[in-house]
Structure formats: C-alpha cells, structure tokens
Design an enzyme around this catalytic site. Structure first.
Site, PDB file in Angstrom:
ATOM      1  N   HIS A  66     -58.421   1.287 129.910  1.00 55.03           N
ATOM      2  CA  HIS A  66     -57.874   1.584 128.586  1.00 55.03           C
ATOM      3  C   HIS A  66     -58.028   3.081 128.361  1.00 55.03           C
ATOM      4  O   HIS A  66     -59.100   3.530 127.978  1.00 55.03           O
ATOM      5  CB  HIS A  66     -58.664   0.885 127.478  1.00 55.03           C
ATOM      6  N   TYR A  90     -65.744  -5.737 120.907  1.00 55.69           N
ATOM      7  CA  TYR A  90     -66.904  -5.841 121.816  1.00 55.69           C
ATOM      8  C   TYR A  90     -67.463  -4.479 122.230  1.00 55.69           C
ATOM      9  O   TYR A  90     -68.555  -4.399 122.790  1.00 55.69           O
ATOM     10  CB  TYR A  90     -66.558  -6.669 123.065  1.00 55.69           C
ATOM     11  N   GLU A  91     -66.725  -3.420 121.943  1.00 59.09           N
ATOM     12  CA  GLU A  91     -67.254  -2.082 122.236  1.00 59.09           C
ATOM     13  C   GLU A  91     -68.277  -1.658 121.178  1.00 59.09           C
ATOM     14  O   GLU A  91     -68.905  -0.603 121.311  1.00 59.09           O
ATOM     15  CB  GLU A  91     -66.117  -1.059 122.262  1.00 59.09           C
ATOM     16  N   ALA A 118     -53.596  -8.400 127.544  1.00 60.27           N
ATOM     17  CA  ALA A 118     -53.830  -9.226 128.729  1.00 60.27           C
ATOM     18  C   ALA A 118     -54.651 -10.410 128.256  1.00 60.27           C
ATOM     19  O   ALA A 118     -55.571 -10.246 127.465  1.00 60.27           O
ATOM     20  CB  ALA A 118     -54.608  -8.437 129.765  1.00 60.27           C
ATOM     21  N   MET A 219     -59.365 -10.930 123.812  1.00 64.17           N
ATOM     22  CA  MET A 219     -60.401 -10.268 123.011  1.00 64.17           C
ATOM     23  C   MET A 219     -59.832  -9.190 122.083  1.00 64.17           C
ATOM     24  O   MET A 219     -60.518  -8.210 121.770  1.00 64.17           O
ATOM     25  CB  MET A 219     -61.450  -9.644 123.937  1.00 64.17           C
ATOM     26  N   SER A 220     -58.585  -9.353 121.687  1.00 59.70           N
ATOM     27  CA  SER A 220     -57.974  -8.304 120.861  1.00 59.70           C
ATOM     28  C   SER A 220     -56.906  -8.901 119.957  1.00 59.70           C
ATOM     29  O   SER A 220     -56.875 -10.095 119.712  1.00 59.70           O
ATOM     30  CB  SER A 220     -57.353  -7.237 121.772  1.00 59.70           C
ATOM     31  N   ASN A 243     -54.876 -14.262 134.240  1.00 62.32           N
ATOM     32  CA  ASN A 243     -55.687 -15.228 135.000  1.00 62.32           C
ATOM     33  C   ASN A 243     -55.554 -16.579 134.317  1.00 62.32           C
ATOM     34  O   ASN A 243     -55.338 -16.655 133.111  1.00 62.32           O
ATOM     35  CB  ASN A 243     -57.155 -14.791 135.031  1.00 62.32           C
TER      36      ASN A 243
HETATM   37  N1  ADE Z   1     -58.538 -11.280 128.866  1.00 62.11           N
HETATM   38  C1  ADE Z   1     -57.973 -11.524 130.051  1.00 62.11           C
HETATM   39  N2  ADE Z   1     -58.362 -12.706 130.523  1.00 62.11           N
HETATM   40  C2  ADE Z   1     -59.214 -13.233 129.605  1.00 62.11           C
HETATM   41  C3  ADE Z   1     -59.952 -14.422 129.508  1.00 62.11           C
HETATM   42  N3  ADE Z   1     -59.908 -15.329 130.460  1.00 62.11           N
HETATM   43  N4  ADE Z   1     -60.706 -14.616 128.417  1.00 62.11           N
HETATM   44  C4  ADE Z   1     -60.756 -13.711 127.443  1.00 62.11           C
HETATM   45  N5  ADE Z   1     -60.090 -12.559 127.490  1.00 62.11           N
HETATM   46  C5  ADE Z   1     -59.324 -12.321 128.547  1.00 62.11           C
END
Ligand code: ADE
Length: 300
Positions: A66, A90-91, A118, A219-220, A243
């Site tokens: 980032h 989380y930062e 992501a 997380m955003s 993922n």
């Molecule tokens: N960002 C990318 N993959 C993630 C996951 N599996 N859980 C939370 N945040 C993510």
C-alpha cells in the site's frame, strides 16, 4: 463556504486546493485503490501527486503493498482523485482517521466514490481472481463500537442517524456491469462484503460463520462506505477475490497422528504476499473496467 467546516478539514482542503490547477480544483469521482490494485492510478493523466505524509490530517499507510499517495488528475476526460494506498483500522488508526479523506473528496465535489479492495472468497461459487460488486456489507467495525461516525456529528457533512439502506448505489452497480461487459469481462459476481478489523485472518470457524452472512471478507471499505454514504456520496465497492477462505474444521483431538496422515490432511495457509500477488495480476482488468466505468458515467 469553508467557514462552516471543522478546522482540520479546512486545513487539509486548502493545502491541496492551493496546489491544484483550475481543472482539478473540483473532481467528479474519488477512487480508493485496494491491496495490489495501486496500478489503477496509472491510467490517470495530467496528474498532481501528494505524499500522505505531507497532507495535513492524513494518516500514513504502513502496509507493504500500500503506497501512500494522493493523485489528482483526468481519467476518461473526468477530473478524479485517487488514493494509492488506504488507511486501515488494524494499523492503529481510528475509524475516523481511516475515513477522513472521504470527506475531503466530498469537499472537492466528488459525488461518486469507488472503493476497491482485495478480499477472501467465502461464497463457494467464487474463484480466486473474480471481481465482486459489493451489494451490501456487514461491518464488524460498525457494530463493535468502531463506527467512523461515532463522536460529535459534523452536521455540515450529514445527519446524526444516517440510513444505511442504499449505501452501495444500484445505478452505479448497473453501470459497472455494463463497463465490465464492454471490457469482455465475464466473471463478474455480486455479493455481501464482511468487514473485519484484522490484522489476523479469520479462523475456519469464523469463516463458516461469515459464509452464512456474506460472500467476501476483508479488512477495509466499510468505514469509507459508511462515511461516504453519510455525506451523500454514491458509493460503489469492488472486491477482487485474492484467496478462497478455508472453512474446514481444525484438527480434532480425537484423531491420532496416523488417522490425520491417512486423510492427507494439509495445514491451510494464507499470506499477505499471495493477496498482493493476485492483486497485481488482476489489477489490469480492474483498471480497464474502472476506466470504462468512468467513461460510461460521464455519458449518463
Ligand atoms: N483480504 C484478503 N484476503 C482476506 C481474507 N481471507 N480475510 C480477510 N481479509 C482479506
């Protein structure tokens, strides 16, 4: 009338405003680039760039992958502002700090807010690399005391108790599907985004829980969407599935090492490097669709 805005917003706005050429002193759209999606900014022309560390009121993003810069410029004939790298809860930044830039973009006239991220895929019909239009969110930040609108309401931006019924604008979502089709992208999905604070990834039990209430997890995005909605912006969110989330139960204590071995049990892993890598691979596609989307929006 700037005197109606709180000082910290005015200081930031003025700092930027004074350094921008006339054609960028007002923008139509603000874009936030998620992990690995920084190249989105590369399509922007006639840019003026600021380092976050120089901008009054901005936090500094600390995560690898980032970068931290604010880019004003022209995308598909439209004046835009783009965050290359965002701030995360989380930062250690408060939810208010994370979403501070959104109100600045509103002050610059941005009506449309494009949030990219992501995310992990929960929905079994999704695959790594898919783009998901966010239809709605469940924000664990918002209902555990970290809603970015907590505190004195800045009524110049919006009301004390904002409805959250149409946060992710239907018309923008529709236009985005058109843009994707025109870019020959066929893996477009639509789903509910679950927002966690992070930084730890979800456990398998959490993942099973989340999969009953949503399609992707990250997380955003929810803090920025909440603040954008509060100040009357039309929001669109796009997740790139980097993922697929492991929802298998963890090892049972009733099983011996031999039984476990016989099942070909593989310890699941997930890494930030993987998230960034998939982001980088797919950034080009998202970049193209966002550019097309901007073009279509300009005509609508
Ligand atoms: N960002 C990318 N993959 C993630 C996951 N599996 N859980 C939370 N945040 C993510």
């Amino acid at each position: 009338d700037l005197s109606k805005f709180p000082d910290n917003y005015v200081n930031c706005y003025k700092y930027l405003y004074d350094k921008l050429p006339n054609e960028l002193k007002s923008v139509k759209m603000a874009i936030v680039c998620g992990s690995g999606l920084n190249n989105l900014a590369d399509k922007i022309k006639n840019t003026v760039t600021f380092d976050y560390k120089d901008i009054p009121g901005f936090a500094v993003s600390t995560v690898a992958g980032h970068r931290g810069k604010l880019v004003f410029g022209i995308l598909a004939n439209s004046p835009v502002v783009c965050m290359v790298g965002r701030f995360h809860f989380y930062e250690g930044h408060s939810a208010q700090k994370v979403s501070f830039p959104i109100r600045i973009f509103r002050m610059f006239g941005a009506k449309v807010l494009v949030l990219t991220n992501a995310a992990g895929g929960l929905n079994p019909n999704y695959n790594t690399g898919d783009l998901v239009i966010i239809r709605d969110h469940v924000s664990f930040l918002n209902f555990t005391g970290s809603n970015p609108l907590i505190g004195q309401n800045e009524s110049i931006f919006g009301e004390r108790f904002p409805p959250m019924l149409n946060v992710y604008n239907h018309h923008l979502r529709y236009l985005f599907t058109q843009a994707a089709a025109q870019c020959n992208y066929t893996n477009l999905k639509e789903g509910t985004y679950i927002c966690l604070s992070g930084p730890s990834y979800e456990t398998p039990a959490e993942a099973r829980f989340f999969s009953t209430i949503g399609d992707v997890v990250g997380m955003s995005t929810a803090p920025e969407a909440t603040v954008g909605n509060h100040c009357g912006m039309q929001v669109i969110g796009i997740s790139l599935v980097t993922n697929m989330v492991n929802q298998k139960p963890t090892l049972s204590s009733f099983k011996s090492p031999e039984e476990i071995a016989a099942q070909n049990y593989e310890a699941p892993t997930i890494s930030h490097a993987e998230v960034i890598e998939v982001g980088n691979q797919k950034a080009k596609i998202l970049e193209g669709i966002v550019e097309k989307f901007t073009e279509i929006l300009e005509q609508n």
